[in-house]
Scaffold this motif. Structure first.
Motif, PDB file in Angstrom:
ATOM      1  N   ARG A 209      36.531 -48.388  76.434  1.00  0.00           N
ATOM      2  CA  ARG A 209      36.560 -47.049  77.037  1.00  0.00           C
ATOM      3  C   ARG A 209      36.756 -47.158  78.547  1.00  0.00           C
ATOM      4  O   ARG A 209      36.238 -48.072  79.190  1.00  0.00           O
ATOM      5  N   THR A 210      37.494 -46.218  79.088  1.00  0.00           N
ATOM      6  CA  THR A 210      37.635 -46.146  80.539  1.00  0.00           C
ATOM      7  C   THR A 210      36.340 -45.595  81.134  1.00  0.00           C
ATOM      8  O   THR A 210      35.527 -44.984  80.422  1.00  0.00           O
ATOM      9  N   PRO A 211      36.106 -45.781  82.442  1.00  0.00           N
ATOM     10  CA  PRO A 211      34.903 -45.201  83.049  1.00  0.00           C
ATOM     11  C   PRO A 211      34.795 -43.700  82.814  1.00  0.00           C
ATOM     12  O   PRO A 211      33.689 -43.183  82.576  1.00  0.00           O
ATOM     13  N   GLU A 212      35.898 -42.980  82.876  1.00  0.00           N
ATOM     14  CA  GLU A 212      35.855 -41.535  82.646  1.00  0.00           C
ATOM     15  C   GLU A 212      35.438 -41.223  81.211  1.00  0.00           C
ATOM     16  O   GLU A 212      34.644 -40.301  80.963  1.00  0.00           O
ATOM     17  N   GLU A 213      35.953 -41.994  80.274  1.00  0.00           N
ATOM     18  CA  GLU A 213      35.579 -41.782  78.868  1.00  0.00           C
ATOM     19  C   GLU A 213      34.120 -42.131  78.638  1.00  0.00           C
ATOM     20  O   GLU A 213      33.424 -41.464  77.857  1.00  0.00           O
ATOM     21  N   LEU A 214      33.633 -43.175  79.301  1.00  0.00           N
ATOM     22  CA  LEU A 214      32.222 -43.543  79.166  1.00  0.00           C
ATOM     23  C   LEU A 214      31.331 -42.420  79.676  1.00  0.00           C
ATOM     24  O   LEU A 214      30.330 -42.071  79.029  1.00  0.00           O
ATOM     25  N   ARG A 215      31.663 -41.844  80.818  1.00  0.00           N
ATOM     26  CA  ARG A 215      30.846 -40.762  81.371  1.00  0.00           C
ATOM     27  C   ARG A 215      30.836 -39.536  80.463  1.00  0.00           C
ATOM     28  O   ARG A 215      29.851 -38.797  80.413  1.00  0.00           O
ATOM     29  N   TYR A 296      24.800 -48.897  81.939  1.00  0.00           N
ATOM     30  CA  TYR A 296      24.927 -50.341  82.170  1.00  0.00           C
ATOM     31  C   TYR A 296      26.393 -50.755  82.222  1.00  0.00           C
ATOM     32  O   TYR A 296      26.806 -51.543  83.094  1.00  0.00           O
ATOM     33  N   ARG A 297      27.202 -50.231  81.334  1.00  0.00           N
ATOM     34  CA  ARG A 297      28.607 -50.619  81.296  1.00  0.00           C
ATOM     35  C   ARG A 297      29.376 -50.053  82.479  1.00  0.00           C
ATOM     36  O   ARG A 297      30.371 -50.641  82.923  1.00  0.00           O
TER      37      ARG A 297
END
Length: 548
Positions: A209-215, A296-297
């Motif tokens: 996942r991209t950072p935006e998707e993780l958020r 964490y990720r």
């Protein structure tokens, strides 16, 4: 304004051949496979499949026991399904699996809407589509035929409680006695073992996942609310300013966003140091370990699973230890059950995924029985294919073969590699589900389809299926607001080989002007009968038929 999608597949020795997959949108998006729609009561078919699978598992575990052993079989007081299975097999009944599945379909569940259900972290009420059903106590077979909501809400509640009772160490039983000496000792073991298991699941869910998707992941499935959103945002963005929180809330709540003064209060209230991880997960209605892993990720994008497990030792203990304190037992048990329900739905999701459910998680609420977790028409067709194929999940094929340069020295022919199907459902369960689906057409919500597909060759083309209607609305302060879309679906089989789905839907502000139900796609399929019979009657050839 009403748009339609239609999918038709045929079960063959080569696999499930896609005969038709189309829609009326004239857009690149394929609504059959590229959408997430609330398809309403079609979810009852998934709930019923899970229930009958559990009955089959109980039969496998208990049917061979002697009466004396059955009599002393320990069953949790909350596990009404396990208790029913013991009682059934202890009596003078036919103990075959087929007979037990038949008896399971004849169990009665109340259709009363007058009960409050604690689920999804709050108290909810559910209603039936037809108020005349409110006083009934139908069998599951009758509830399936008439698509009555409350029996399936209660059935999913029973499935959740049975899943909890089957957990390692009888986790759900710790709710019953706050002085249980196992609590502290079990907690450390449970937190270490089960915490790692959930971290592995969440790791797969968050992988690639991209950072935006993780958020965005912890927000998926949340009913918008300033406190929930602020709890997640402040944990993922601990250094963010009040202004940043205000921008975030405005983006998600629009006109319902809180004032600047309220944003400042929320910024302080949900600061990282003001609330521990379990409490934050409870407020956000997100499993604390999933929330921790997302954070964490984001902070360690190159970390491995092993590093995440090592770094989470304290969090795993904290997430579970606070739940088992002896003070204020009722309040603690409420939070315990919220967390245990989330874990139960992870197991239910695993079962649904095996049967073709296309999304990464379920909304941990009994509303999932009525479609709140969403579905796809193609995924429902895949489930129907499993039932038609006797519990075997076969891969779909859209191309039978490719031929290049015919009649030349470079002639080349390509064909799909044969793939064996996977047995994902007990055949007896598949037969029981198929029978229930045939009764929906014979006497239930799809009865207008009865007699529509008459073969001239003597082939049995008797249909079966499940209807569903979804009305997705924005809810503001507990009241239904703007309709985002309206959907009506019929997932079906036609005879022994063909199956698919028909969906009618309206997207946007016009959805509020429409009141159609699942009777619309049923009628559409009935009207298509003369066109389809040209391909169904007498069987199909190995290649896909040409468009008529």
């Amino acid at each position: 304004d009403v748009r339609y999608s239609f999918t038709l597949l045929e079960s063959t020795a080569q696999g499930n051949l896609v005969r038709v997959q189309t829609d009326t949108t004239q857009q690149p998006l394929d609504i059959n496979e590229g959408s997430k729609l609330e398809l309403g009561s079609t979810a009852k078919l998934r709930v019923l499949a899970t229930y009958l699978e559990l009955v089959a598992e109980l039969h496998e575990r208990l049917a061979a026991l002697e009466p004396a052993a059955l009599k002393v079989t320990e069953v949790s007081p909350r596990d009404s399904l396990g208790r029913w299975a013991v009682q059934y097999l202890s009596g003078p009944n036919d103990h075959s699996l087929e007979a037990m599945l038949e008896a399971a379909m004849e169990r009665r569940f109340s259709a009363s809407p007058n009960e409050q259900f604690f689920t999804g972290g709050g108290v909810h009420r559910f209603n039936n589509f037809n108020r005349k059903d409110d006083t009934r106590q139908p069998t599951l077979r009758e509830a399936m035929q008439a698509s009555i909501n409350l029996p399936f809400v209660r059935l999913l509640q029973e499935v959740v409680r049975h899943t909890l009772a089957q957990g390692p160490g009888g986790t759900a039983r710790l709710l019953e006695d706050r002085f249980d000496p196992r609590r502290e000792a079990y907690l450390a073991q449970f937190a270490n073992r089960e915490g790692q298991a959930f971290l592995r699941r969440f790791w797969r869910k968050t992988d690639a996942r991209t950072p935006e998707e993780l958020r965005a992941m912890p927000l998926d499935g949340l009913r918008p609310g300033a406190e929930r959103l602020a709890a997640v945002f402040r944990y993922l963005e601990p250094a963010a300013s009040p202004d940043a929180l205000g921008v975030f809330l405005s983006a998600h709540l629009g006109a319902q966003a809180p004032s600047t003064a309220r944003v400042a209060v929320l910024h302080e209230r949900f600061a990282p140091e003001s609330m521990d991880l379990p409490d934050r997960g409870y407020v956000a209605r997100v499993h604390p370990l999933e929330l921790w892993l997302v954070a964490y990720r984001l902070q360690h994008p190159n970390a491995t699973l092993g590093e995440a497990i090592a770094a989470s030792a304290a969090e795993r203990q904290a997430v579970y230890r606070w739940l088992f304190r002896t003070q204020a037992k009722d309040a603690q048990d409420t939070r315990i059950y919220t967390m245990l329900e989330v874990e139960a739905f992870l197991e239910i999701h695993r079962r649904w995924t095996r049967l073709g459910y296309p999304f990464g998680h379920l909304v941990p609420s009994l509303a999932t029985a009525l479609g709140s977790s969403g579905d796809r028409p193609a995924a429902l067709a895949e489930l129907m294919g499993i039932i038609v194929n006797g519990g075997i999940r076969q891969p779909p094929h859209r191309i039978s073969d490719l031929r290049f340069a015919q009649g030349t020295p470079w002639e080349t022919a390509l064909a799909p590699t044969a793939a064996a199907g996977e047995q994902v459902m007990v055949p007896a369960v598949a037969r029981a589900l198929k029978q229930a689906l045939s009764e929906v057409v014979e006497t239930g919500t799809a009865r207008r389809l009865a007699g529509s597909f008459q073969s001239t060759t003597g082939a049995d083309l008797s249909p079966g299926g499940k209807t569903g209607t979804g009305d997705n609305r924005v809810v503001v302060k507990g009241r239904g607001g703007l309709a985002l879309n309206r959907t009506a679906t019929f997932v079906f089989y036609l005879g022994p080989r063909h199956f698919g789905s028909v969906t009618a839907y309206v997207v946007g502000s016009n959805a509020a002007d429409h009141r159609f139900t699942s009777g619309l796609p049923v009628q559409i399929l009935r009207s298509m009968a003369p066109v389809l019979m040209a391909h169904l009657d007498g069987g199909s050839e190995s290649g896909c038929p040409r468009e008529p």
